[in-house]
Design an enzyme around this catalytic site. Structure first.
Site, PDB file in Angstrom:
ATOM      1  N   LYS A  27      22.237  -8.525  -6.857  1.00  0.00           N
ATOM      2  CA  LYS A  27      21.638  -9.165  -8.022  1.00  0.00           C
ATOM      3  C   LYS A  27      22.178  -8.541  -9.282  1.00  0.00           C
ATOM      4  O   LYS A  27      22.213  -7.330  -9.418  1.00  0.00           O
ATOM      5  CB  LYS A  27      20.122  -8.992  -7.967  1.00  0.00           C
ATOM      6  CG  LYS A  27      19.514  -9.698  -6.777  1.00  0.00           C
ATOM      7  CD  LYS A  27      18.217 -10.335  -7.156  1.00  0.00           C
ATOM      8  CE  LYS A  27      17.662 -11.157  -6.008  1.00  0.00           C
ATOM      9  NZ  LYS A  27      16.492 -11.899  -6.373  1.00  0.00           N
ATOM     10  N   HIS A 170      15.744 -10.420  14.707  1.00  0.00           N
ATOM     11  CA  HIS A 170      16.709  -9.315  14.633  1.00  0.00           C
ATOM     12  C   HIS A 170      16.005  -8.056  14.157  1.00  0.00           C
ATOM     13  O   HIS A 170      14.928  -8.127  13.574  1.00  0.00           O
ATOM     14  CB  HIS A 170      17.858  -9.662  13.678  1.00  0.00           C
ATOM     15  CG  HIS A 170      17.457  -9.763  12.228  1.00  0.00           C
ATOM     16  ND1 HIS A 170      16.785 -10.860  11.726  1.00  0.00           N
ATOM     17  CD2 HIS A 170      17.604  -8.909  11.190  1.00  0.00           C
ATOM     18  CE1 HIS A 170      16.553 -10.679  10.435  1.00  0.00           C
ATOM     19  NE2 HIS A 170      17.031  -9.491  10.080  1.00  0.00           N
TER      20      HIS A 170
END
Ligand SMILES: [Zn+2]
Ligand SMILES: [Zn+2]
Ligand SMILES: [Zn+2]
Length: 344
Positions: A27, A170
């Site tokens: 970001k 996961h």
């Protein structure tokens, strides 16, 4: 990834906590103000057939003997495509005036637990959950040979509120060049207790929980799952071996199937009882090395995301838990789970 990109570790000089500054995860300062519109990728990078969407596999279980990075696997471990820490580079530690910094060296891997897109970890058969726990062990054994790493944290984020960006089941592993502060606090507390009583605090807790009974969620011959006496969060659940084992990888290989069965059972209780909440779990194991063997005891901390950490918690480190651990344990323990959900 940009060339020569290197995340940074910075140490807070007041309380000694290290922070990872890792801009590769994406970001720019101006990105934060925008309303988040998460566009789910059309192809799931963890589904069979999309192996090229992830970095190359580190290990995979391929009962059919298929080629690496092609379908046919039942479990894959790959490097994280957006790693918080990176594996190549020197561990230079240097002062910046009064501050300390280090290169962000570490390993960041993803364990893709199943080829099925729609199943969560507790939906998998015990044998497949066992393979996940076994893969954790294999990766720890490999990574602990790298002397730059002092700690290996295995963890799972399930659901958006727990920070999962891909919904396909996961878990992750991050090896760090320092012992994380939260772990260091546990090590210190356990060491002090051991110095004074010459016993393991975790073994003593297990004895107490077995005698009190009212915080136990699930129990098997070699494992116990319970709500800790001073639970920070509603339905916080700890799972640990009853025998004194300091490092996860030292768990007897015969015990992995039983571990898988009780982990599946506990996660299924949370899933059914709390309508599939987001949750995190972390495996707290002893750091690499002999010196922790006597007083530390590995365990899994499972934290459903049912409340938000707010101002008081951030400001104090106190947690306000709206649910008595004894009530949470009773609720989970007494849930009736149909046989087909827990068998196999
Ligand atoms: Zn998928
Ligand atoms: Zn112990
Ligand atoms: Zn812990």
């Amino acid at each position: 990834m940009r060339d020569n990109y290197m995340p940074e570790l910075r140490k807070d000089p007041i309380i000694g906590r290290w922070v990872i500054i890792s801009t590769e995860r994406g970001k720019r300062p101006s990105d934060f103000g925008r309303t988040e519109k998460r566009i789910s990728p059309k192809v799931c990078p963890f589904c069979p057939g999309n192996e090229s969407a992830t970095p190359k596999e580190i290990i995979a279980y391929r009962p059919d003997g298929s080629e690496p990075n092609t379908p046919g696997w039942t479990l894959r471990v790959v490097s994280n495509k957006y790693p918080a820490l990176i594996i190549e580079g020197d561990l230079t530690r240097e002062p910046m005036g009064i501050y300390d910094r280090m290169n962000g060296i570490g390993a960041h891997e993803v364990i893709i637990e199943s080829p099925s897109h729609d199943l969560d970890l507790p939906d998998l058969p015990v044998k497949e959950v066992r393979n996940v726990l076994w893969a954790y062990r294999e990766r720890c054994l490999d990574l602990q040979r790298d002397h730059r790493f002092k700690y290996i944290l295995l963890f799972k984020n399930h659901g958006k509120a727990a920070g999962a960006s891909v919904e396909h089941t996961h878990s992750q592993l991050i090896a760090t060049p320092i012992i994380p502060k939260r772990v260091a606090e546990e090590l210190l507390g356990a060491r002090k207790y051991h110095d004074y009583k010459e016993r393991c605090i975790f073994c003593d807790i297990i004895r107490q929980e077995i005698s009190d009974q009212d915080r136990i969620v699930s129990e098997s011959e070699s494992f116990i799952a319970f709500e800790p006496y001073a639970s920070r969060f509603p339905f916080e659940t700890w799972l640990m071996p009853k025998a004194h084992i300091s490092n996860y990888i030292e768990t007897d290989i015969e015990m992995y199937e039983e571990m898988a069965a009780i982990l599946k059972d506990v996660l299924m209780r949370l899933k059914i009882g709390l309508a599939n909440p987001s949750y995190n779990y972390v495996i707290h194991t002893a750091p690499v090395g002999e010196e922790y063997r006597e007083f530390y005891h590995w365990h899994i901390e499972i934290i459903p995301k049912l409340t938000r950490v707010a101002g008081f918690e951030w400001g104090t480190g106190f947690y306000i838990n709206p649910t008595r651990p004894e009530d949470a344990a009773q609720f989970l323990r007494e849930l009736i789970i149909s046989r087909e959900k827990i068998s196999v």
